[in-house]
Design an enzyme around this catalytic site. Structure first.
Site, short mmCIF file in Angstrom:
data_model
loop_
_atom_site.label_atom_id
_atom_site.label_comp_id
_atom_site.label_asym_id
_atom_site.label_seq_id
_atom_site.Cartn_x
_atom_site.Cartn_y
_atom_site.Cartn_z
N ASN A 37 -10.36 -0.55 0.29
CA ASN A 37 -8.90 -0.44 0.31
C ASN A 37 -8.36 -0.93 -1.04
O ASN A 37 -8.45 -2.11 -1.37
CB ASN A 37 -8.36 -1.30 1.46
CG ASN A 37 -6.85 -1.24 1.60
OD1 ASN A 37 -6.15 -0.82 0.68
ND2 ASN A 37 -6.36 -1.68 2.74
N HIS A 72 -3.04 6.75 2.82
CA HIS A 72 -3.51 5.49 2.26
C HIS A 72 -4.90 5.20 2.83
O HIS A 72 -5.15 5.36 4.02
CB HIS A 72 -2.53 4.36 2.62
CG HIS A 72 -3.09 3.01 2.34
ND1 HIS A 72 -3.71 2.70 1.15
CD2 HIS A 72 -3.16 1.89 3.12
CE1 HIS A 72 -4.12 1.43 1.20
NE2 HIS A 72 -3.80 0.93 2.37
N CYS A 108 0.83 -1.22 0.00
CA CYS A 108 0.00 0.00 0.00
C CYS A 108 0.85 1.26 0.00
O CYS A 108 0.34 2.35 -0.26
CB CYS A 108 -0.94 0.00 1.19
SG CYS A 108 -1.90 -1.52 1.34
#
Ligand code: ACO
Length: 324
Positions: free
Chosen positions: A280, A250, A125
């Site tokens: 996500n 993020h 990520c």
């Protein structure tokens, strides 16, 4: 800090002899939507529980990593008002490449009709922020235009029957044309990259497997590294929390961001979130949120923008950009 922990705490700020401009941003999401209500058809959960614990309302499925990356890249190239053949390097941050071999970036370059350097960057990520720092290095070495993409098809790695992970992950892509700024107005003011390989098994996937996660431990570690990394980057830029106009973290989980912001003293008002509609999307999440912030007019010339990535590895990456 122990010997398996890598960090760059001694590295000075990454300001180059030329400025750096994020000249064009693009985004791509596949059309298929999986809502929380859809998940309740086969999982013992509820829309209310998922929203309350994660901030996620829906996520996107389908597409390919190269296809989404290409779509986002075309939009970024158009927004930057450049021709594809001006791009000198493609960096594709992804944890879900089309193939184990070869990398996916050459296929994206092919689809764009260009034959410049192209490689994948795997830092989970945190990958897009790692890519931005690498692009800055290439520009410092003389390149003019580097395409930095984050793209994921996490639906291939997610078990949507698993209550711990199936509620979280989705697909998408964001791309940015990173350009040398001869006027020196735009700058990568500072950056902080780090990793801790002790935490491989709190979030991982075997080859051809599904994502395995210790959610509570990921939560705990993420809040700690966000705080440390954002603080390092701000200190290196000689800035405080009050100097930052917008933070783009993020998009993993709203509660992780809220917990870290409480420690750092950031307000959610200064934060761009797209998580509710994307879930996500790992390396794609920061450029997707950047695209959203620009669409809403939240960034002006001279704005100070802080990017904060964190993810499996564990890895983390922060960067402070003065917008041109
Ligand atoms: N729906 C309804 N109830 C659930 C669900 C669900 N999907 N999942 C767990 N529960 C229940 C459990 O059964 C348990 O019930 P009990 O108390 O009656 O036994 C209760 O909720 C708590 O279970 P936990 O597993 O401890 O759930 P937790 O509160 O930790 O929430 C979650 C799980 C949302 C995954 C949380 O751990 C989390 O957000 N972790 C961070 C993980 C993350 O964001 N990862 C993103 C990837 S990492 C990255 O991008 C950096």
């Amino acid at each position: 800090m122990n010997e398996t922990t890598a960090n760059n705490e001694q590295t000075p700020a990454g300001v180059g002899p030329w400025g750096l401009k994020l000249a064009g941003v693009g985004a791509a999401l596949p059309p298929k939507v999986l809502t929380n209500a859809d998940l309740t058809a086969w999982m013992d959960t509820s829309d209310e529980w998922i929203r309350e614990r994660t901030g996620i309302g829906e996520r996107r499925l389908g597409g390919t990593t190269s296809g989404l990356a290409t779509e986002a890249a075309r939009a970024a190239i158009e927004a930057a008002n450049v021709s594809p053949d001006e791009i000198e390097q493609v960096i594709l941050a992804t944890t879900s490449p089309d193939y184990m071999l070869p990398g996916t970036a050459p296929a994206v370059a092919r689809e764009l009709g260009i034959d410049c350097g192209a490689f994948d960057l795997q830092a989970a990520c945190s990958g897009w922020v790692y890519g931005l720092v690498v692009a800055n290095g290439l520009i410092t070495q003389g390149m003019n235009k580097v395409l930095v993409i984050g793209a994921e098809t996490l639906d291939r790695m997610t078990d949507y029957h698993d209550r711990g992970t199936g509620i979280l992950f989705g697909n998408g892509a964001g791309a940015v044309v990173v350009e040398r700024d001869e006027t020196n107005q735009g700058q990568l003011l500072s950056w902080d990259l780090g990793s801790n390989g002790q935490h491989v098994h709190i979030l991982y996937s075997e080859h051809d497997g599904k994502i395995q996660m210790d959610g509570r431990e990921v939560f705990r570690q993420a809040v700690t590294v966000i705080q440390r990394s954002a603080t390092n980057a701000l200190e290196r830029a000689g800035l405080t929390v009050d100097d930052v106009d917008l933070v783009i973290p993020h998009q993993a989980n709203i509660r992780i961001v809220e917990a870290a912001w409480k420690r750092l003293g950031f307000s959610m008002d200064k934060t761009e979130m797209v998580l509710e509609h994307t879930g996500n999307t790992s390396a794609a999440s920061i450029p997707l949120a950047l695209d959203s912030a620009l669409t809403k007019g939240r960034i002006d010339s001279g704005s100070t923008v802080l990017f904060v990535g964190f993810g499996a590895g564990m890895t983390w990456a922060s960067a402070v950009v003065r917008w041109a």
